[in-house]
Design a protein around this motif. Structure first.
Motif, PDB file in Angstrom:
ATOM      1  N   TYR A 266      45.603  38.723  42.026  1.00 58.11           N
ATOM      2  CA  TYR A 266      45.338  39.735  41.004  1.00 58.11           C
ATOM      3  C   TYR A 266      43.840  39.997  40.850  1.00 58.11           C
ATOM      4  CZ  TYR A 266      50.209  38.961  39.746  1.00 58.11           C
ATOM      5  OH  TYR A 266      51.580  38.865  39.774  1.00 58.11           O
ATOM      6  N   ILE A 267      43.032  38.963  40.987  1.00 56.66           N
ATOM      7  CA  ILE A 267      41.593  39.108  40.770  1.00 56.66           C
ATOM      8  C   ILE A 267      40.923  39.792  41.962  1.00 56.66           C
ATOM      9  CG2 ILE A 267      39.439  37.876  40.332  1.00 56.66           C
ATOM     10  CD1 ILE A 267      41.334  37.764  37.997  1.00 56.66           C
ATOM     11  N   PHE A 268      41.319  39.410  43.175  1.00 57.48           N
ATOM     12  CA  PHE A 268      40.626  39.897  44.370  1.00 57.48           C
ATOM     13  C   PHE A 268      41.442  40.908  45.184  1.00 57.48           C
ATOM     14  CE2 PHE A 268      38.933  35.592  43.592  1.00 57.48           C
ATOM     15  CZ  PHE A 268      37.596  35.888  43.436  1.00 57.48           C
ATOM     16  N   THR A 269      42.702  40.595  45.478  1.00 53.36           N
ATOM     17  CA  THR A 269      43.477  41.406  46.413  1.00 53.36           C
ATOM     18  C   THR A 269      43.990  42.695  45.790  1.00 53.36           C
ATOM     19  OG1 THR A 269      44.174  39.363  47.513  1.00 53.36           O
ATOM     20  CG2 THR A 269      45.404  41.371  48.034  1.00 53.36           C
ATOM     21  N   LEU A 270      44.577  42.603  44.604  1.00 51.23           N
ATOM     22  CA  LEU A 270      45.197  43.771  43.990  1.00 51.23           C
ATOM     23  C   LEU A 270      44.210  44.916  43.773  1.00 51.23           C
ATOM     24  CD1 LEU A 270      47.723  45.059  42.810  1.00 51.23           C
ATOM     25  CD2 LEU A 270      47.189  43.969  40.615  1.00 51.23           C
TER      26      LEU A 270
ATOM     27  N   ASP B 293      22.065  33.597  30.513  1.00 46.18           N
ATOM     28  CA  ASP B 293      23.459  33.251  30.786  1.00 46.18           C
ATOM     29  C   ASP B 293      24.130  34.333  31.609  1.00 46.18           C
ATOM     30  OD1 ASP B 293      24.134  30.713  29.251  1.00 46.18           O
ATOM     31  OD2 ASP B 293      23.176  31.905  27.688  1.00 46.18           O
ATOM     32  N   GLY B 294      24.877  33.898  32.641  1.00 44.70           N
ATOM     33  CA  GLY B 294      25.661  34.800  33.469  1.00 44.70           C
ATOM     34  C   GLY B 294      27.142  34.500  33.319  1.00 44.70           C
ATOM     35  N   TYR B 295      27.945  35.558  33.294  1.00 44.42           N
ATOM     36  CA  TYR B 295      29.381  35.420  33.064  1.00 44.42           C
ATOM     37  C   TYR B 295      30.157  36.003  34.247  1.00 44.42           C
ATOM     38  CZ  TYR B 295      27.478  35.148  28.323  1.00 44.42           C
ATOM     39  OH  TYR B 295      26.742  34.822  27.220  1.00 44.42           O
ATOM     40  N   SER B 296      31.195  35.313  34.646  1.00 43.84           N
ATOM     41  CA  SER B 296      32.170  35.888  35.568  1.00 43.84           C
ATOM     42  C   SER B 296      33.276  36.473  34.708  1.00 43.84           C
ATOM     43  CB  SER B 296      32.707  34.827  36.526  1.00 43.84           C
ATOM     44  OG  SER B 296      33.187  33.701  35.820  1.00 43.84           O
ATOM     45  N   ALA B 297      33.549  37.749  34.904  1.00 45.26           N
ATOM     46  CA  ALA B 297      34.516  38.450  34.059  1.00 45.26           C
ATOM     47  C   ALA B 297      35.408  39.320  34.921  1.00 45.26           C
ATOM     48  CB  ALA B 297      33.794  39.303  33.015  1.00 45.26           C
ATOM     49  N   SER B 298      36.622  39.520  34.459  1.00 44.43           N
ATOM     50  CA  SER B 298      37.585  40.346  35.185  1.00 44.43           C
ATOM     51  C   SER B 298      38.571  40.940  34.187  1.00 44.43           C
ATOM     52  CB  SER B 298      38.326  39.519  36.237  1.00 44.43           C
ATOM     53  OG  SER B 298      39.344  40.286  36.860  1.00 44.43           O
ATOM     54  N   GLY B 299      39.106  42.091  34.543  1.00 47.10           N
ATOM     55  CA  GLY B 299      40.171  42.700  33.766  1.00 47.10           C
ATOM     56  C   GLY B 299      41.505  42.611  34.457  1.00 47.10           C
ATOM     57  N   SER B 300      41.628  41.696  35.437  1.00 49.62           N
ATOM     58  CA  SER B 300      42.829  41.624  36.272  1.00 49.62           C
ATOM     59  C   SER B 300      43.552  40.292  36.174  1.00 49.62           C
ATOM     60  CB  SER B 300      42.449  41.896  37.740  1.00 49.62           C
ATOM     61  OG  SER B 300      41.868  43.169  37.882  1.00 49.62           O
TER      62      SER B 300
ATOM     63  N   LEU C 250      31.294  45.608  28.015  1.00 50.35           N
ATOM     64  CA  LEU C 250      32.569  45.437  28.702  1.00 50.35           C
ATOM     65  C   LEU C 250      33.671  45.924  27.770  1.00 50.35           C
ATOM     66  CD1 LEU C 250      32.104  41.881  30.259  1.00 50.35           C
ATOM     67  CD2 LEU C 250      31.832  44.083  31.375  1.00 50.35           C
ATOM     68  N   ARG C 251      34.408  46.934  28.203  1.00 51.58           N
ATOM     69  CA  ARG C 251      35.446  47.504  27.355  1.00 51.58           C
ATOM     70  C   ARG C 251      36.736  46.701  27.399  1.00 51.58           C
ATOM     71  NH1 ARG C 251      35.008  54.065  28.424  1.00 51.58           N
ATOM     72  NH2 ARG C 251      32.871  54.322  27.670  1.00 51.58           N
ATOM     73  N   ARG C 252      37.038  46.107  28.543  1.00 51.81           N
ATOM     74  CA  ARG C 252      38.323  45.416  28.648  1.00 51.81           C
ATOM     75  C   ARG C 252      38.195  44.266  29.629  1.00 51.81           C
ATOM     76  NH1 ARG C 252      42.669  44.910  31.794  1.00 51.81           N
ATOM     77  NH2 ARG C 252      44.739  44.794  30.831  1.00 51.81           N
ATOM     78  N   VAL C 253      38.239  43.059  29.114  1.00 55.55           N
ATOM     79  CA  VAL C 253      38.251  41.878  29.975  1.00 55.55           C
ATOM     80  C   VAL C 253      39.387  40.972  29.512  1.00 55.55           C
ATOM     81  CG1 VAL C 253      35.799  41.893  30.560  1.00 55.55           C
ATOM     82  CG2 VAL C 253      36.545  40.702  28.522  1.00 55.55           C
ATOM     83  N   ASN C 254      40.107  40.412  30.453  1.00 53.88           N
ATOM     84  CA  ASN C 254      41.122  39.419  30.105  1.00 53.88           C
ATOM     85  C   ASN C 254      40.862  38.091  30.806  1.00 53.88           C
ATOM     86  OD1 ASN C 254      41.929  40.028  32.705  1.00 53.88           O
ATOM     87  ND2 ASN C 254      43.656  41.286  32.045  1.00 53.88           N
ATOM     88  N   TYR C 255      39.649  37.964  31.316  1.00 57.36           N
ATOM     89  CA  TYR C 255      39.179  36.681  31.859  1.00 57.36           C
ATOM     90  C   TYR C 255      37.667  36.673  31.755  1.00 57.36           C
ATOM     91  CZ  TYR C 255      37.821  33.020  35.134  1.00 57.36           C
ATOM     92  OH  TYR C 255      37.261  31.899  35.699  1.00 57.36           O
ATOM     93  N   MET C 256      37.121  35.566  31.248  1.00 50.50           N
ATOM     94  CA  MET C 256      35.666  35.457  31.175  1.00 50.50           C
ATOM     95  C   MET C 256      35.267  34.000  31.042  1.00 50.50           C
ATOM     96  SD  MET C 256      33.070  37.668  28.845  1.00 50.50           S
ATOM     97  CE  MET C 256      31.629  36.901  28.136  1.00 50.50           C
ATOM     98  N   ARG C 257      34.240  33.643  31.764  1.00 56.98           N
ATOM     99  CA  ARG C 257      33.667  32.289  31.706  1.00 56.98           C
ATOM    100  C   ARG C 257      32.146  32.396  31.747  1.00 56.98           C
ATOM    101  NH1 ARG C 257      37.475  28.345  33.231  1.00 56.98           N
ATOM    102  NH2 ARG C 257      39.472  29.061  32.383  1.00 56.98           N
TER     103      ARG C 257
ATOM    104  N   ILE D 298      35.717  32.821  40.905  1.00 58.50           N
ATOM    105  CA  ILE D 298      34.932  34.028  41.134  1.00 58.50           C
ATOM    106  C   ILE D 298      33.540  33.659  41.636  1.00 58.50           C
ATOM    107  CG2 ILE D 298      33.867  36.004  39.986  1.00 58.50           C
ATOM    108  CD1 ILE D 298      36.281  36.233  38.225  1.00 58.50           C
ATOM    109  N   VAL D 299      32.907  32.710  40.984  1.00 57.53           N
ATOM    110  CA  VAL D 299      31.584  32.279  41.419  1.00 57.53           C
ATOM    111  C   VAL D 299      31.656  31.644  42.804  1.00 57.53           C
ATOM    112  CG1 VAL D 299      29.744  30.614  40.964  1.00 57.53           C
ATOM    113  CG2 VAL D 299      30.629  32.033  39.115  1.00 57.53           C
ATOM    114  N   ARG D 300      32.673  30.855  43.045  1.00 59.67           N
ATOM    115  CA  ARG D 300      32.808  30.216  44.354  1.00 59.67           C
ATOM    116  C   ARG D 300      32.995  31.245  45.461  1.00 59.67           C
ATOM    117  NH1 ARG D 300      37.715  26.450  43.526  1.00 59.67           N
ATOM    118  NH2 ARG D 300      37.416  26.087  45.775  1.00 59.67           N
ATOM    119  N   SER D 301      33.727  32.284  45.191  1.00 60.76           N
ATOM    120  CA  SER D 301      33.969  33.312  46.205  1.00 60.76           C
ATOM    121  C   SER D 301      32.692  34.082  46.514  1.00 60.76           C
ATOM    122  CB  SER D 301      35.069  34.272  45.737  1.00 60.76           C
ATOM    123  OG  SER D 301      36.285  33.588  45.535  1.00 60.76           O
ATOM    124  N   TYR D 302      31.965  34.471  45.484  1.00 63.62           N
ATOM    125  CA  TYR D 302      30.722  35.205  45.734  1.00 63.62           C
ATOM    126  C   TYR D 302      29.639  34.295  46.302  1.00 63.62           C
ATOM    127  CZ  TYR D 302      32.300  39.570  43.640  1.00 63.62           C
ATOM    128  OH  TYR D 302      32.949  40.754  43.392  1.00 63.62           O
ATOM    129  N   ALA D 303      29.677  33.017  45.960  1.00 67.05           N
ATOM    130  CA  ALA D 303      28.730  32.081  46.555  1.00 67.05           C
ATOM    131  C   ALA D 303      28.945  31.973  48.058  1.00 67.05           C
ATOM    132  CB  ALA D 303      28.859  30.714  45.895  1.00 67.05           C
TER     133      ALA D 303
END
Length: 942
Positions: free
Chosen positions: A152-156, A586-593, A607-614, A639-644
């Motif tokens: 849902y986060i990456f593929t969809l 501070d940096g946040y990994s965020a997603s709406g998926s 950010l108007r719509r997030v359903n995941y944030m760290r 998310i951080v691991r993937s972009y790293a």
């Protein structure tokens, strides 16, 4: 025939148009390349550029291939193309070569494909596609489709964008071939009736059928979107989604395929009825299954027994929302409340001694009024932190003195002044004030000089600043140029004579120069002038071979360029370390998926719509050099691991975090506020209670002393965590019952290195209702002594502000402390004038926190450290002693020496009280009582 004489003009026009359209983009790309190289992250630039080009090129090629394939079919029906030109009475018709026409179609396809690729794969989409190729597994599957969360986060998102891209390409192909066939006469109007040639009919029908087939794929993929954006409780997936909308997606997809086949069959057989039937079935099915059927299921099956129908999905929503916002592992503790006793206040003496009494707004006002020194310097913010100073770790407020352009008179804001004059191109130094102490009502400054350069750090002081230059900060926005004079000032530790803030001592080692782009060549100057649209750079006479241009000086913008896949906070924490000022952002990994999770908006991050944030990263930016380093604070975040994996070496692991950063870690207020917003409803663990809205909480509202009321913001305090006796740096937020005012819970998080990010939700248990902030405020306003004094001050025109209420869980009790600030007139320096304490039943106001505590204990008739105190004992204790002096009697045996002895004991008791040593205070106070009692009886002291 001769070539037209106007061709040089045409060529010049083409070149001019190209420069106008693409010149600034080329200049921006070139200067970006120089900037990334200057800051030491050229590999990030290469990766971003390569990924963007490859992804957009692949998307452009795909769209261009679809368009060109369709245009080439139109060209088959295109006869010879002739160009007619007239020379006098002579008309000449030239046939355009077929290859030229084909080339023109290819050019149109390429430009169309690139335009569509820019639309669909703009912004951060290319990086998202690249992260998808490197993404790591989440290790958690959703309960509806059984897909790993990473799907849902990456593929969809990549699937949806790709399918939409093909749909848009087919749509524009349909428009272009429709225009083409109309131009060649294959589609025409005859006697008010549309006619179309068989080849054109089959071609158009084939494109429409292909569009519908891809649309069917879009509906099949769209099933998974229901897991992310449902119609159930709190916007999560619900019964109707699972039992009606998923089926509807399949049915509509099937009908789209049937419609595509019917259109192709109709074109082949030259009949229209199958096509009309297929399209009619699709439209009817879309209405029936897309809207009517889910509405019927919701109305007839869900609403009559909604809890039973939605219970399973509410359980999913509770679980996955808590996972998404880092609340799954929160520690839950219950406190059996008991009113604070004198022993409680005595045990809390050490905690109260270090309690911060300054609020951000008041300390910021004091900094700007006292520590700016020049009108063009100012502080954008004050942040609370803790430093080790002689006597132990203390909480402090830290602000950075930055240059403010609006502080200069308008007549002085010339281009040279704002971009090249040394004293107007940087801020100077930081200010650090102790948060728990006021000296004469003002903050106690630990670092406050305009340019605090030292030969060597003072013993036990980690706050010595060797390089006070602030080229990068929260207020810096415009570019500046450092010429040879400014460069010499940096490397020698001195400034030009025109700078009034010149240091008086030279540091043992020269400061490091800021990271800037050399503009020693005219090509670079031209590129930057074009980028900024500023011709002054071209004609500046002060540039030399050593000139460097500094831009992207705002710390948030700097982090966004280096790591655009993270959301960066607007508020950076300044830290003084190793003689330098560094910003921690501070940096946040965020997603709406994130599936099954409820969404929230985060206004501070746009950010108007997030359903995941760290809160997954920290960026460290040197205020003097601009050097930036990024450290992961949540190593497990996928998310951080993937972009790293995409940006090798950019994000450093938490294990490599320097010791000074560990000592100054601060949990972001933005993240804690968001988690508190989630916990207002998601603290419950039973679906029926959640559905009914039972035990709903809310973050209480602060007073309106500075404008409209607003929800409480996280407050940072040095206090013990629940169940611990040792103070640590905690951030906390209170909860009150919704529609009521009583305190129900406290959300607390540790900022210490070994327990950083550990969340504790402290529930208030017990039969007795615990007062919340609004109730304590009413208690304060209703106290006759306090109310009378406040009214008197306000009648005199004095500005009185009550600070943020400190709600301190201590043992099984709640201690309330609230500072009171006063200013004589508008824009005057606020002073910490009084401190109010309460145990939830009574409120007491005094000049200091220690006196307020002692008076509170006396009013309850209790004891403090074994010493009996009564209201008479402490009457007048909140008032300053008149003409107090440390006189000491030579011999208490002399009756004439009793007043001096009493005064000595009084001063001694006051010193112990200010130091928080309640035991010594009680002893001195008891001896004073004895002296006064014997004097009143007329007896000599033994």
């Amino acid at each position: 025939m001769n070539r037209p004489r106007g061709w040089p003009i045409l060529a010049a026009a083409i070149v001019g148009a190209t420069l106008f359209l693409f010149g600034r983009s080329a200049a921006t790309l070139y200067t970006d390349y120089l900037w990334f190289g200057a800051v030491g992250h050229a590999d990030v630039f290469r990766t971003r550029l390569t990924v963007t080009i490859v992804v957009r090129l692949a998307a452009a090629v795909a769209a261009a291939a679809i368009i060109f394939l369709n245009l080439s079919l139109v060209l088959r029906r295109l006869g010879p193309v002739r160009l007619r030109r007239r020379y006098g009475n002579l008309e000449i018709a030239e046939q355009v070569p077929k290859t030229l026409v084909t080339f023109g179609s290819l050019v149109i396809s390429i430009f169309g494909g690139w335009w569509l690729a820019m639309l669909q794969f703009g912004g951060g989409v290319p990086l998202a596609v690249r992260a998808w190729t490197q993404h790591v597994s989440w290790g958690i599957a959703d309960p509806l489709f059984g897909k790993d969360i990473s799907f849902y986060i990456f593929t969809l998102p990549v699937l949806l964008i790709s399918v939409d891209h093909v749909l848009v390409a087919l749509f524009w192909s349909l428009v272009l071939i429709g225009i083409g066939y109309s131009l060649v006469g294959a589609v025409r109007m005859q006697q008010n009736r549309a006619e179309i040639d068989p080849f054109a009919r089959n071609h158009i029908a084939g494109v429409v059928a292909a569009f519908l087939f891809v649309l069917a794929i879009r509906f099949i993929v769209g099933r998974y979107v229901l897991a992310v954006d449902g119609s159930g409780v709190q916007g999560a997936v619900g019964y109707t989604d699972v039992h009606a909308r998923v089926l509807a997606q399949w049915v509509i997809a099937a009908l789209a395929i049937v419609a595509a086949a019917s259109i192709a069959w109709s074109a082949h057989r030259s009949v229209i009825l199958p096509a009309l039937l297929g399209i009619g079935m699709l439209v009817t099915g879309g209405v029936v299954f897309g809207y009517a059927y889910p509405a019927i299921v919701q109305k007839l099956k869900v609403q009559p027994n909604q809890l039973a129908r939605e219970q399973k999905f509410i359980e999913w929503n509770l679980e996955f929302t808590q996972r998404a916002f880092g609340l799954a592992d929160i520690a839950r503790e219950h406190m059996a409340y008991a009113r604070a006793t004198p022993a409680t206040w005595s045990d809390a003496g050490t905690t109260l001694q270090r309690l911060a009494l300054w609020d951000v707004d008041q300390m910021l006002d004091a900094f700007n009024q006292v520590q700016s020194f020049q009108g063009y310097y100012g502080f954008s913010d004050v942040d609370f932190d803790r430093y080790a100073i002689p006597g132990g770790v203390q909480q402090v407020g830290v602000g950075v003195r930055e240059f403010k352009q609006d502080g200069l008179p308008a007549a002085s804001r010339s281009w040279f002044a704002l971009h090249m004059r040394p004293e107007f191109t940087r801020g100077v130094g930081a200010v650090i004030a102790q948060a728990n102490i006021a000296v004469g009502g003002a903050p106690r400054y630990l670092v406050g000089e305009l340019n605090p350069i030292r030969v060597a750090p003072q013993a036990g002081n980690t706050m010595t600043i060797l390089d006070p230059s602030v080229y990068y900060g929260e207020l810096a926005t415009d570019y500046i140029v450092l010429n040879r004079e400014a460069a010499n000032a940096i490397t020698t530790g001195t400034r030009p004579a025109s700078d009034s803030a010149a240091p008086t001592q030279q540091p043992p080692q020269p400061p490091q120069p800021p990271h800037g782009v050399s503009i020693a060549s005219f090509v670079r100057i031209l590129a930057f002038a074009w980028r900024f649209g500023d011709h002054n750079l071209l004609f500046a006479s002060n540039l030399d071979d050593s000139s460097r241009l500094l831009f992207r000086r705002n710390v948030r913008e700097r982090a966004e360029q280096i790591a655009p896949f993270l959301e960066w906070d607007r508020d950076a924490l300044p830290v003084v370390v190793d003689g330098r000022i560094k910003w921690v952002l501070d940096g946040y990994s965020a997603s709406g998926s994130f599936p099954m999770s409820s969404s929230r908006s985060v206004a501070s991050l746009n950010l108007r719509r997030v359903n995941y944030m760290r809160g997954s990263a920290k960026a460290v930016i040197d205020a003097g050099t601009g050097a930036i380093e990024i450290y992961a604070t949540d190593a497990g975040d996928p998310i951080v691991r993937s972009y790293a994996a995409v940006f090798q070496g950019l994000i450093r692991s938490a294990s490599t975090m320097p010791g000074w950063l560990r000592r100054h870690l601060r949990y972001p207020a933005t993240m804690l506020t968001l988690q508190a917003d989630i916990l207002e409803q998601y603290h419950v663990q039973q679906p029926n209670a959640f559905f009914a809205g039972q035990d709903a909480w809310e973050v209480p509202v602060q007073g309106a002393a500075r404008g409209t009321p607003r929800p409480n913001e996280p407050i940072y305090l040095l206090i013990p965590s629940p169940g611990d006796s040792v103070s640590s740096f905690m951030a906390m937020l209170p909860f009150t019952a919704r529609a009521r005012q009583n305190l129900t819970a406290m959300l607390m998080v540790s900022n210490d290195a070994d327990t950083y990010g550990s969340l504790t939700l402290l529930h208030m248990a017990g039969d007795e209702l615990i007062k919340g902030p609004a109730q304590i405020q009413s208690l304060i306003e209703q106290d006759p002594d306090i109310s009378q004094q406040l009214s008197l001050w306000r009648q005199r025109g004095t500005a009185v502000e009550l600070g943020q209420l400190r709600i301190i869980p201590f043992g099984s009790s709640i201690l309330y402390v609230e500072p009171l600030y006063m200013a004589a007139e508008e824009k005057a320096i606020p002073q910490l004038h009084r401190v109010i304490v309460s145990d939830g039943e009574i409120a007491v106001m005094a000049e200091t926190l220690e006196r307020a505590v002692a008076t509170l204990v006396s009013r309850t008739g209790g004891t403090l450290n074994g010493v009996v105190t009564t209201p008479d004992d402490l009457r007048g204790f909140g008032e300053p002693a008149a003409n107090a002096s440390p006189a000491v009697a030579s011999s208490p045996a002399d009756r004439a020496a009793w007043p001096a002895e009493a005064l000595r004991l009084y001063d001694e008791a006051e010193r112990h009280l200010r130091a928080g040593d309640f035991a010594a205070f009680g002893a001195s106070w008891q001896r004073l009582r004895t002296v006064l009692q014997q004097a009143s009886e007329g007896n000599r002291r033994p």
